[in-house]
Write a protein that holds these residues in place. Structure first.
Motif, short mmCIF file in Angstrom:
data_model
loop_
_atom_site.label_atom_id
_atom_site.label_comp_id
_atom_site.label_asym_id
_atom_site.label_seq_id
_atom_site.Cartn_x
_atom_site.Cartn_y
_atom_site.Cartn_z
N ASN A 100 0.83 -1.21 0.00
CA ASN A 100 0.00 0.00 0.00
C ASN A 100 0.86 1.26 0.00
O ASN A 100 0.53 2.25 -0.65
CB ASN A 100 -0.93 -0.01 1.20
N SER A 127 -2.86 -0.60 7.53
CA SER A 127 -3.81 -0.48 6.43
C SER A 127 -4.16 -1.86 5.90
O SER A 127 -3.59 -2.87 6.31
CB SER A 127 -3.20 0.37 5.31
N CYS A 128 -5.11 -1.89 4.97
CA CYS A 128 -5.40 -3.13 4.25
C CYS A 128 -5.83 -2.79 2.84
O CYS A 128 -6.10 -1.63 2.51
CB CYS A 128 -6.45 -3.98 4.98
N ALA A 130 -8.58 -4.04 0.04
CA ALA A 130 -9.80 -4.84 -0.06
C ALA A 130 -10.22 -4.99 -1.51
O ALA A 130 -10.95 -4.14 -2.06
CB ALA A 130 -10.92 -4.20 0.77
N LYS A 162 -16.32 -8.03 1.10
CA LYS A 162 -14.94 -8.40 0.80
C LYS A 162 -14.54 -9.57 1.71
O LYS A 162 -14.99 -9.68 2.86
CB LYS A 162 -14.00 -7.21 1.04
N ILE A 165 -9.38 -10.34 3.62
CA ILE A 165 -8.68 -9.06 3.57
C ILE A 165 -7.64 -9.04 4.68
O ILE A 165 -7.97 -8.85 5.86
CB ILE A 165 -9.69 -7.89 3.69
N ALA A 168 -6.99 -6.42 8.09
CA ALA A 168 -8.11 -5.48 8.21
C ALA A 168 -8.48 -5.19 9.66
O ALA A 168 -8.96 -4.10 9.97
CB ALA A 168 -9.32 -6.00 7.45
N ALA A 171 -6.89 -2.01 11.27
CA ALA A 171 -6.29 -1.12 10.27
C ALA A 171 -6.89 0.28 10.39
O ALA A 171 -8.08 0.44 10.63
CB ALA A 171 -6.52 -1.67 8.87
N THR A 174 -8.71 1.51 4.82
CA THR A 174 -8.79 0.45 3.82
C THR A 174 -8.73 1.07 2.43
O THR A 174 -9.36 2.11 2.19
CB THR A 174 -10.12 -0.33 3.97
N CYS A 176 -10.22 0.27 -0.83
CA CYS A 176 -11.29 -0.60 -1.32
C CYS A 176 -11.41 -0.49 -2.84
O CYS A 176 -11.54 0.62 -3.37
CB CYS A 176 -12.62 -0.24 -0.66
N ALA A 197 -11.19 3.85 8.97
CA ALA A 197 -11.67 2.76 9.81
C ALA A 197 -12.93 3.11 10.58
O ALA A 197 -13.73 2.24 10.89
CB ALA A 197 -10.57 2.35 10.80
N LEU A 222 -15.09 -8.42 5.35
CA LEU A 222 -15.58 -7.06 5.53
C LEU A 222 -16.90 -6.87 4.79
O LEU A 222 -17.10 -7.45 3.72
CB LEU A 222 -14.58 -6.03 4.99
#
Length: 397
Positions: A100, A127-128, A130, A162, A165, A168, A171, A174, A176, A197, A222
């Motif tokens: 990311n 972070s994540c 998705a 989702k 992930i 998540a 996090a 996201t 997305c 978040a 998610l």
């Protein structure tokens, strides 16, 4: 064009400091916690130590506190960090944060970089990413993307689910991927959105139980339920999400390979040490031909993996798409790392199966890599399709 794979002096020094830091600081913590960082306290303590050692977040630009390493530079440093399951977390180069950061640095606006990239690079939040969805949604085939983003007054409304992930839970935001035009199966029409978040329209549904457990924040399902985001939450351009994903996916596949190559080396070192010391049937274990073959095959797999990673990284550093090179490297490395850890466990016998050393944990962690970032079968299909397409063109000529 000549291919130069020689690291410069800065990279050599950084890789050496990383190796020392991981062995002296991280490995004892890893062994204490069986390879899994359960708490924010562990993460923050490790990252504080990495900052003090001068090895923290080496991949981001100097503007954000790093060294601005290119892909070949990352290969040397990330491999040393990967010598421990917790090494990448300590250096803030673990998935999905590392990928990311790479993408945000490449395509985010300056305002987005200050709001999201700077605290992410500093380890102040996680972070994540998705994109993956429950079947029949996006997975190995991203074009199946079903999560929908619709324009509304003042921004966008996202709806969809989702699945798997990584990271998540906990996090701070996201990224997305949602379909902003077209229908599932269409090649385009995706847009990336930055979702905080605390957005009430995004909910953690559950932790998915998996074979691997070391990736911080788990693998999460998610739900986006009338999730409203403003226009400034769009990352990049509308409908260009699939194109931007390539900025992240190719390099992220290689950094996965780099990190897992470190674990392969760790497993080989454990096995070689055991073979050099264990005596049975009147000789050392390492004097037996079958054990020597496994150790030699490990060395071959490690060296071949490193060569393929560096070749793919060189292409990426040259600005090439590197699709074939990254697919080849990812497929080979995922399977080679498994073979190395599996052979190492076999050499160690009952000790390898036991919880007294971490080889069993390593085996659980590396097995899913043959599925993550594209299953080996999907990459082989893509590799073969390119070869056949080139052969068809040659035949036509």
């Amino acid at each position: 064009m000549p291919v130069d794979l020689t690291p410069d002096d800065v990279v050599v020094g950084l890789a050496q400091r990383t190796a020392e830091f991981v062995r002296e600081v991280v490995v004892p913590v890893e062994e204490q916690h069986r390879g899994i960082a359960h708490t924010e306290e562990i993460r923050r303590d490790l990252q504080r130590a990495a900052r003090e050692a001068g090895v923290f977040a080496p991949h981001v630009g100097r503007e954000f506190g790093g060294y601005g390493l290119d892909m070949r530079g990352r290969a040397a440093v990330f491999e040393e960090a990967g010598y421990s399951l917790l090494g990448p977390l300590a250096l803030n180069i673990a998935a999905p944060d590392e990928g990311n950061m790479h993408m945000l640095e490449a395509i985010a606006t300056q305002e987005q970089k200050e709001r999201y990239l700077r605290p992410l690079a500093a380890g102040e939040l996680r972070s994540c990413f998705a994109m993956t969805e429950p079947a029949p949604g996006a997975g190995s085939d991203p074009s199946a993307l079903a999560t929908r983003a619709e324009r509304v007054e003042g921004g966008w409304r996202i709806n969809g689910r989702k699945w798997f992930i990584t990271g998540a839970d906990g996090a701070g935001f996201t990224i997305c991927m949602a379909r902003s035009s077209g229908e599932p199966g269409d090649a385009g029409g995706a847009t990336m959105f930055l979702v905080d978040a605390d957005n009430p329209g995004m909910k953690v549904i559950r932790h998915i139980e998996t074979l691997d457990e070391s990736l911080y924040g788990g693998h999460i399902e998610l739900e986006f339920d009338d999730c409203h985001v403003p226009d400034e939450a769009v990352l990049g351009e509308v409908d260009q999400g699939f194109r931007y994903a390539q900025v992240r996916l190719g390099p992220a596949r290689m950094t996965h390979c780099m990190r897992w190559l470190g674990i392969a080396r760790r497993a080989q070192d454990i096995a070689a040490g055991r073979a050099a010391q264990r005596e049975l049937f009147g000789s050392r274990l390492g004097d037996l031909g079958m054990v020597q073959q496994m150790i030699a095959d490990n060395e071959i797999d490690i060296a071949a993996s490193r060569g393929l990673i560096l070749r793919a990284c060189w292409e990426l550093d040259q600005g090439q798409h590197a699709s074939a090179a990254t697919s080849i490297a990812k497929t080979f490395c995922a399977e080679a790392v498994w073979r190395v850890v599996d052979r190492s466990l076999q050499i160690c016998g009952s000790l390898g199966v036991s919880g007294d050393i971490l080889l069993g944990r390593f085996l659980r962690e590396v097995r899913p890599f043959r599925i993550y970032d594209g299953p080996s079968e999907t990459h082989r299909w893509a590799i073969a399709r390119r070869v056949i397409r080139q052969a068809s063109k040659a035949g036509a000529r």
